[in-house]
Design a protein around this motif. Structure first.
Motif, short mmCIF file in Angstrom:
data_model
loop_
_atom_site.label_atom_id
_atom_site.label_comp_id
_atom_site.label_asym_id
_atom_site.label_seq_id
_atom_site.Cartn_x
_atom_site.Cartn_y
_atom_site.Cartn_z
N ASP A 70 -3.14 -3.62 1.48
CA ASP A 70 -3.38 -3.76 2.93
C ASP A 70 -3.70 -2.41 3.58
O ASP A 70 -4.21 -2.38 4.69
N TYR A 71 -3.39 -1.31 2.89
CA TYR A 71 -3.62 0.02 3.45
C TYR A 71 -4.94 0.63 3.00
O TYR A 71 -5.21 1.79 3.27
N GLU A 72 -5.76 -0.16 2.28
CA GLU A 72 -7.04 0.37 1.82
C GLU A 72 -7.84 0.89 3.02
O GLU A 72 -7.84 0.28 4.08
N GLY A 73 -8.47 2.02 2.85
CA GLY A 73 -9.18 2.68 3.94
C GLY A 73 -8.34 3.75 4.61
O GLY A 73 -8.83 4.52 5.42
N GLN A 74 -7.05 3.79 4.25
CA GLN A 74 -6.14 4.81 4.76
C GLN A 74 -5.55 5.57 3.56
O GLN A 74 -5.51 5.04 2.46
N GLY A 75 -5.07 6.75 3.82
CA GLY A 75 -4.35 7.47 2.79
C GLY A 75 -2.91 6.99 2.79
O GLY A 75 -2.34 6.72 3.85
N VAL A 76 -2.32 6.86 1.61
CA VAL A 76 -0.92 6.42 1.52
C VAL A 76 -0.11 7.47 0.77
O VAL A 76 -0.42 7.84 -0.35
N PHE A 77 0.93 7.93 1.43
CA PHE A 77 1.88 8.90 0.90
C PHE A 77 3.05 8.07 0.39
O PHE A 77 3.90 7.64 1.15
N LEU A 78 3.05 7.77 -0.91
CA LEU A 78 3.99 6.85 -1.53
C LEU A 78 5.13 7.67 -2.15
O LEU A 78 4.95 8.31 -3.18
#
Length: 186
Positions: A70-78
């Motif tokens: 769902d976060y595609e298109g954003q950067g995710v700091f996992l």
């Protein structure tokens, strides 16, 4: 009298022999189990920079679903962490400050707790006043999919959904800001 002493010695020797046999049998069983386990274990694919980040769905402390895709298109700091982990606790306030700075630029933080109770995690989040989503990997399936070993470990996922970088160990606030800049959408 001499016969009793001989009998006691004989009994001691027999007990020792039995004990040694039992210990040897346990060792052989343990070695056999280890060999069997190694031979039949699933191959765990180690993730590398450039790989597609495995998708997952976890629920945050408010009951909201978070699916990585769902976060595609954003950067995710996992960020993978535990409440008992001192370096994790040290970097959380810095992560929160940088989340506040980068969230409007398309960088999201997902803090993935490894299988602790809702109470422990909620208490920790409240103590540090965390504003980013905190999810709990209750079955350790996400930890396994990402092959997470030491905590903390952070996986940077770029806007295309690929792994940009894998960081193990504690990060400084300057590190966190730089990593969030790396995954910020163009």
């Amino acid at each position: 009298m001499g016969e009793q002493v001989k009998q006691k010695k004989k009994n001691k020797k027999q007990k020792r022999a039995v004990m040694r046999t039992v210990i040897l049998a346990v060792l052989v069983a343990a070695i056999g189990y280890t060999i069997y386990n190694s031979a039949t274990a699933k191959d765990v694919t180690l993730l590398e920079v450039g790989d597609k980040a495995p998708d997952f769905a976890l629920v945050d402390l408010e009951g909201n679903d978070h699916k990585l895709s769902d976060y595609e298109g954003q950067g995710v700091f996992l960020n993978f962490w535990g409440t008992w982990c001192k370096p994790c606790a040290k970097e959380m306030p810095a992560m929160d400050r940088q989340y506040e700075a980068f969230s409007n630029d398309g960088v999201q933080v997902l803090a993935v707790n490894i299988a602790q109770s809702d109470f422990e995690v909620q208490s920790f989040a409240d103590q540090y006043g965390l504003s980013f989503p905190v999810v709990i990997d209750k079955t350790k399936s996400v930890m396994t999919a990402y092959n997470i070993r030491p905590l903390p470990t952070t996986v940077l996922v770029n806007p295309e959904g690929n792994i940009e970088r894998i960081i193990t160990g504690e990060m400084t606030e300057q590190d966190i800001a730089g990593f969030m800049e790396e995954i910020k959408p163009e």
